[in-house]
Each structure stands twice: as structure tokens, then as C-alpha cells.
Design a protein around this motif. Structure first.
Motif, short mmCIF file in Angstrom:
data_model
loop_
_atom_site.label_atom_id
_atom_site.label_comp_id
_atom_site.label_asym_id
_atom_site.label_seq_id
_atom_site.Cartn_x
_atom_site.Cartn_y
_atom_site.Cartn_z
N LYS A 1 70.58 -33.97 -4.25
CA LYS A 1 70.91 -33.33 -5.54
C LYS A 1 70.71 -31.82 -5.46
O LYS A 1 69.66 -31.28 -5.79
CB LYS A 1 70.05 -33.92 -6.65
CG LYS A 1 70.33 -35.41 -6.92
CD LYS A 1 69.45 -35.94 -8.04
CE LYS A 1 69.74 -37.42 -8.31
NZ LYS A 1 68.87 -37.97 -9.38
N THR A 2 71.74 -31.12 -4.99
CA THR A 2 71.73 -29.67 -4.99
C THR A 2 72.97 -29.15 -5.70
O THR A 2 74.01 -29.79 -5.72
CB THR A 2 71.70 -29.10 -3.57
OG1 THR A 2 72.80 -29.63 -2.83
CG2 THR A 2 70.39 -29.44 -2.86
N LYS A 3 72.84 -27.98 -6.28
CA LYS A 3 73.95 -27.37 -7.01
C LYS A 3 74.94 -26.73 -6.04
O LYS A 3 74.65 -26.51 -4.86
CB LYS A 3 73.42 -26.30 -7.96
CG LYS A 3 72.52 -26.80 -9.07
CD LYS A 3 71.99 -25.62 -9.87
CE LYS A 3 71.04 -26.07 -10.97
NZ LYS A 3 70.43 -24.93 -11.69
N THR A 4 76.10 -26.40 -6.57
CA THR A 4 77.07 -25.59 -5.83
C THR A 4 76.99 -24.18 -6.39
O THR A 4 77.32 -23.93 -7.55
CB THR A 4 78.50 -26.14 -6.02
OG1 THR A 4 78.54 -27.48 -5.53
CG2 THR A 4 79.50 -25.30 -5.25
N LEU A 5 76.49 -23.25 -5.57
CA LEU A 5 76.30 -21.88 -6.02
C LEU A 5 77.17 -20.94 -5.18
O LEU A 5 77.24 -21.07 -3.96
CB LEU A 5 74.84 -21.46 -5.88
CG LEU A 5 73.79 -22.25 -6.68
CD1 LEU A 5 72.40 -21.73 -6.36
CD2 LEU A 5 74.07 -22.15 -8.17
N SER B 1 63.10 -23.08 -7.70
CA SER B 1 63.55 -24.30 -7.04
C SER B 1 62.39 -25.20 -6.65
O SER B 1 62.45 -26.42 -6.82
CB SER B 1 64.38 -23.95 -5.79
OG SER B 1 65.53 -23.21 -6.13
N GLU C 1 67.93 -22.54 -14.41
CA GLU C 1 69.24 -22.07 -13.96
C GLU C 1 69.15 -21.38 -12.59
O GLU C 1 70.16 -21.22 -11.89
CB GLU C 1 69.87 -21.13 -14.97
CG GLU C 1 69.11 -19.84 -15.23
CD GLU C 1 68.05 -19.97 -16.32
OE1 GLU C 1 67.61 -18.91 -16.80
OE2 GLU C 1 67.66 -21.09 -16.65
N VAL D 1 68.06 -24.41 -7.24
CA VAL D 1 69.22 -24.92 -6.50
C VAL D 1 69.35 -26.42 -6.61
O VAL D 1 70.33 -27.00 -6.12
CB VAL D 1 69.14 -24.52 -5.00
CG1 VAL D 1 69.09 -23.01 -4.84
CG2 VAL D 1 67.94 -25.19 -4.31
N GLY E 1 69.56 -30.18 -8.63
CA GLY E 1 70.22 -30.73 -9.81
C GLY E 1 71.71 -30.53 -9.71
O GLY E 1 72.23 -29.73 -8.92
N LYS E 2 72.45 -31.30 -10.49
CA LYS E 2 73.92 -31.23 -10.48
C LYS E 2 74.43 -30.35 -11.60
O LYS E 2 73.83 -30.23 -12.64
CB LYS E 2 74.51 -32.65 -10.61
CG LYS E 2 74.20 -33.53 -9.39
CD LYS E 2 74.88 -33.02 -8.14
CE LYS E 2 74.69 -33.99 -6.97
NZ LYS E 2 75.34 -33.51 -5.75
#
Length: 504
Positions: free
Chosen positions: A468-472, A483, A498, A501, A503-504
Motif C-alpha cells: 500500500k503505497t501512493k503514486t507520487l 511516512s 498527505e 507515501v 496508503g492508496k
């Protein structure tokens, strides 16, 4: 009996010698950044030539008259320090600004000794020791107080005149002040050393405590935060580099990488930024201290230096780690991974943070930073004088440190994958980047306002077993604090999700 020479004549000789020996880098920069064919450009160059000699005459004359033998000692020290400074300026294209002075005071013996070379000895001998012999052997006839003030005052007039006729060049000087001030000897290190200690005294030496945090659940969670050294993202194949420097990470599931930049181009500021909740410049409670106080099991292992004060029980530096170490890893950053799994399984707490502060890509001797089996690219540079190596040799040596980093990070991930019942993550981020001869610059430490991208574009690599990592599109070192708190389920008023990194 040897004939004495007047103080004014002696000071003029010393000022001219100081100008001739120590200002190649200064005027090389001026000639490259000014129109030498225009009248204004010629005026600027001639003015700087005269000003350099007279300004030093003005200062040296005052010091020698007031302090006599002490003045000779101080003058000798400046020649020795200037010799060392210009060695680094001419060899690595650095500038001696306040941040570079901070690097000097935060460099350990292992790092500083790696710069030792025959060329450095020659600089110290011919530019430092020989002038010192002349300074001490020369007998000086000192003027009366009246004569002193007359000569000293007259030396001030051309300084004021040159400043006045160059009023139209003020914008150019202001724009390039960091370079000019960092290349003028002995002002570069004397003024910036004073500024460094003034600013150090102004800092909050006692951390500003953050608001109390709390652990939100009892889920077993572990984060291994690996702080890299001098790693630039453009030499990681994960970021599109044509050479395969990440053979293991590129094949590892759950690995994400983000485009990232550093807060600074030197270790002390970079590491402080990584460990802080914001980049305010104040010394707030840093990540390991904050989580240790909150009840997280925090372990710090380092083969490097330059971090803010780490106030935890389980703090281990290179000497601690090498005491009972056996095997090849003892001489490299592999030592940081010793007993990693045992440290986690032996913890009595649900939340664990392990910080590994590496030195893997620190120059100039990149070829000494990895075991020989990781020399995937050859031939390699083996000299501390990086300009003497071919670009291929230098890049190969550096790339091998990235291959070794790839191995270390993969090994951390493998250790975490073997754990059962833990939510786990590995986070890797570098303190800053590195110049490898681009624009004739080497290593790091230039002010951010003029630093090339090689010194601040850094790798930011994350692995987690829950994916579970974000797309940044971009990230920076300020994401680390938030993080880690987010992943370990730490509730805090300073947590900014916010910036995490995860979470979805």
C-alpha cells in the motif's frame, strides 16, 4: 645581522604572494562568467586584481602591527589553511562557504583521511610551509603609530575608489557572491567559520519537544529506514539509468520508487531534514527521539556521522559495531545488517523503528566502499584526485557503490520477508546527491541556490509487505517523518498524512 624590511613592504610582499598562490579558482570563475571583451568586464577584472591585493594588505598590516609575533603565527596559519583550501577547490571544484565549513567540523577521521594524497602534501609544502618559513625568517621594522595610521588609511582609499567605480557591477557581484566569497582566501574560511559558530550558538541546542504522540493499535509493525550517503537517483537503473545497477531491487515485488529531491547538498542538513517533521530550520525533536519517547523500540546503527543529537538507548556507531565483528562485512556497510532479524524478534514492543545510516557512496575513494565481488563495472578510479581519472573509471567506481547499495537494500527486504506476523517496510532515501565531473564539479556541498541537479536529485525507494503505497509525481526528504509515523500507526498532532507515501 640580516637587514630588516619595513612592515609595509613585508605586508605588500605577503599580500601579493597570497594573491598569486591562492586565487586561480577565484579568477577562473570570474573569467568564465564575465564578458572579458567589454570595457566593463575589463574594468571588473582589473579592479578585482587590485582589490584582492590591497584588501589583504589592509587586514594583514593591521594584524601584524597590533600583534607582532602573534601576527606572524596567525599569518602562517592562514597560509597553511589556504593551501589546504585551494587543494580542495582545484581538485574537487568546491567552494568554501558556511555549509562546507560545517562539513569540515562534522567529518570524522575515516572520511577526512580518505582525502590524503601526495598532491595534498605538495600543496601544503609549497603553498603553506615555505611561505611560513619566509614569514618567520624575515625581520620586520615596525612603524610609529603615526606612520601606521597614515599607511593604513592610504590603503583604504583605493578600496573605496574601486568599490565606487564598480557600482554598476553590484548586481553581478551580488548574483555571484556565494562563489566569489567561497573562493577568496583567507576570507572564505575565516569569515564563514565565524558565521558557522555564530549560527551554531543561535541554534536551539535543546530540542523543541513535539506534542505527545500515541500508539493507536497493537499490530506488530517494523520500519527499517536506510539513510543513504551521496547517492544520486540518475545512477539507479530503477530511475532509468542504462547500466543495470539495481539487479536485485528491479526483480523484487513490492518495491516502489519516487522522484525525490534533498533539502540540502551536505550530510548534516540532509539528515536533519530526513528526521524532522518540517524544514523550519529549528531543532525540533527528531524522529528517533520522538518515537522512543512515545514507546516505540528505536535502534540506530551508523557507519557515518553528521546526524542531529540522537537521544536513544540503542545507539551504535561504527566503532561499537566493529568491536566484536568478524568477516568481510566488518569493513563495509554490510556490518549494519548484522543481527537485524534478531533485533526485531528480540524486541518486547509492538512497534519497531530501525535506522541504518550508511556511508556507501561517499567519495572520493568510491572503490573502497564495496567488497571486490561487487565490482561489476571496470576499470575503476582508485585515486583521491578524481580529476586524474577518466570519466569512465570514475563513473564505474561510483556505479559499483550503487550495485552494493542494491544488495544491502535487497538483503534488508529479504530479512523482513522472513518475518511472520509483522507489517513491515523498508524505506531508503539519500542525504544528498553527488557530482561526478559534470561541469568540472566533484562530490557535493554547493549551496542549493547554485547546486547542479546531480547534487540534490536523490533516490527514494520503498518496499512494504502490504503493497500500500501512493503514486507520487515528486517527493522530498520531508516525507520520511510522516511516512514512518503513518506506517507504524502513531497518532500525533504534527502528522501530515498527505506527506506519507503509504496508503492508496
Amino acid at each position: 645581522m640580516k637587514e630588516k624590511i619595513s612592515l609595509s613592504k613585508f605586508t605588500l610582499i605577503i599580500s601579493t604572494l597570497n594573491f598569486l598562490l591562492f586565487h586561480y579558482g577565484f579568477f577562473n570563475f570570474v573569467f568564465e562568467n564575465i564578458d572579458t571583451k567589454s570595457f566593463n568586464g575589463i574594468l571588473m577584472i582589473v579592479s578585482l586584481l587590485i582589490l584582492m591585493v590591497i584588501a589583504n594588505f589592509f587586514a594583514f598590516y593591521l594584524v601584524l602591527f597590533l600583534t607582532r609575533i602573534v601576527g606572524k603565527i596567525l599569518l602562517s596559519i592562514t597560509f597553511l589553511l589556504s593551501a589546504i583550501s585551494v587543494f580542495f577547490i582545484n581538485t574537487y571544484s568546491i567552494i568554501v562557504d558556511e555549509s562546507m565549513i560545517g562539513n569540515v567540523f562534522n567529518t570524522n577521521y575515516e572520511e577526512s583521511s580518505s582525502f590524503f594524497s601526495f598532491k595534498l602534501i605538495l600543496y601544503i609544502l609549497f603553498m603553506g610551509i615555505l611561505p611560513c618559513i619566509f614569514i618567520f625568517k624575515t625581520k620586520i621594522e615596525y612603524p610609529t603609530v603615526k606612520q601606521f595610521f597614515k599607511t593604513w588609511g592610504l590603503s583604504l582609499l583605493p578600496i573605496l575608489l574601486l568599490v565606487g567605480i564598480n557600482a554598476q557591477n553590484v548586481l553581478w557581484i551580488d548574483k555571484n557572491s556565494k562563489y566569489l566569497g567561497g573562493l577568496a582566501m583567507p576570507w572564505a574560511y575565516s569569515v564563514n567559520t565565524a558565521l558557522y559558530f555564530v549560527h551554531k550558538a543561535q541554534e536551539n541546542r535543546e530540542e523543541i519537544p513535539l506534542p505527545d504522540a500515541q500508539i493507536l493499535n497493537n499490530e506488530k509493525s517494523v520500519v527499517v529506514l536506510v539513510i543513504g550517503e551521496s547517492a544520486r537517483s540518475q545512477n539507479f537503473s530503477l530511475y532509468g539509468y542504462e547500466k543495470n545497477t539495481n539487479p536485485l531491487l528491479s526483480q523484487t515485488e513490492g518495491v516502489t520508487h519516487f522522484p525525490a529531491t534533498s533539502c540540502a547538498t551536505y550530510t548534516t542538513a540532509g539528515v536533519k531534514c530526513i528526521l524532522s517533521h518540517n524544514d523550519s530550520g529549528d531543532l525540533y525533536e527528531i524522529l528517533p527521539n520522538y518515537l522512543d519517547r512515545t514507546g516505540v523500540d528505536v535502534i540506530w546503527k551508523s557507519t557515518n556521522s553528521g546526524e542531529p543529537p540522537v537521544k536513544i538507548e540503542k545507539y551504535f556507531n561504527g566503532n561499537d559495531l566493529r568491536k566484536d565483528c568478524e568477516g568481510e562485512d566488518c569493513g563495509y556497510d554490510g556490518i549494519l545488517l548484522k543481527n537485524l532479524k534478531e533485533d526485531i524478534l528480540g524486541s518486547t514492543k509492538d512497534k519497531i523503528l530501525i535506522i541504518l545510516h550508511t556511508s556507501t557512496s561517499h567519495g572520493p575513494l568510491y572503490n573502497t566502499k564495496y567488497p571486490i565481488e561487487f565490482e561489476k563495472f571496470s576499470p575503476v578510479c582508485t585515486s583521491v584526485e578524481l580529476g586524474n581519472c577518466t570519466p569512465t573509471e570514475l563513473i564505474n567506481a561510483y556505479d559499483n557503490t550503487i550495485v552494493y547499495t542494491d544488495y544491502l537494500l535487497h538483503k534488508v527486504i529479504s530479512e523482513l520477508q522472513d518475518l511472520e506476523g509483522y507489517k513491515s517496510s523498508m524505506i531508503y532515501i539519500s542525504d544528498h546527491g553527488e557530482s561526478l565531473g559534470e561541469k568540472n564539479l566533484y562530490m557535493h556541498g554547493l549551496p542549493m541556490s547554485i547546486a547542479p541537479k546531480e547534487q540534490y536529485e536523490i533516490p527514494f525507494i520503498v518496499w512494504t509487505n502490504n503493497g500500500k503505497t501512493k503514486t507520487l509525481k515528486s517527493a522530498n526528504q520531508g516525507c520520511i517523518f510522516h511516512s514512518v509515523l503513518d506506517f507504524l500507526s502513531i497518532g500525533s498532532p504534527v502528522l501530515e498524512k498527505e506527506l506519507s507515501v503509504f496508503g492508496k
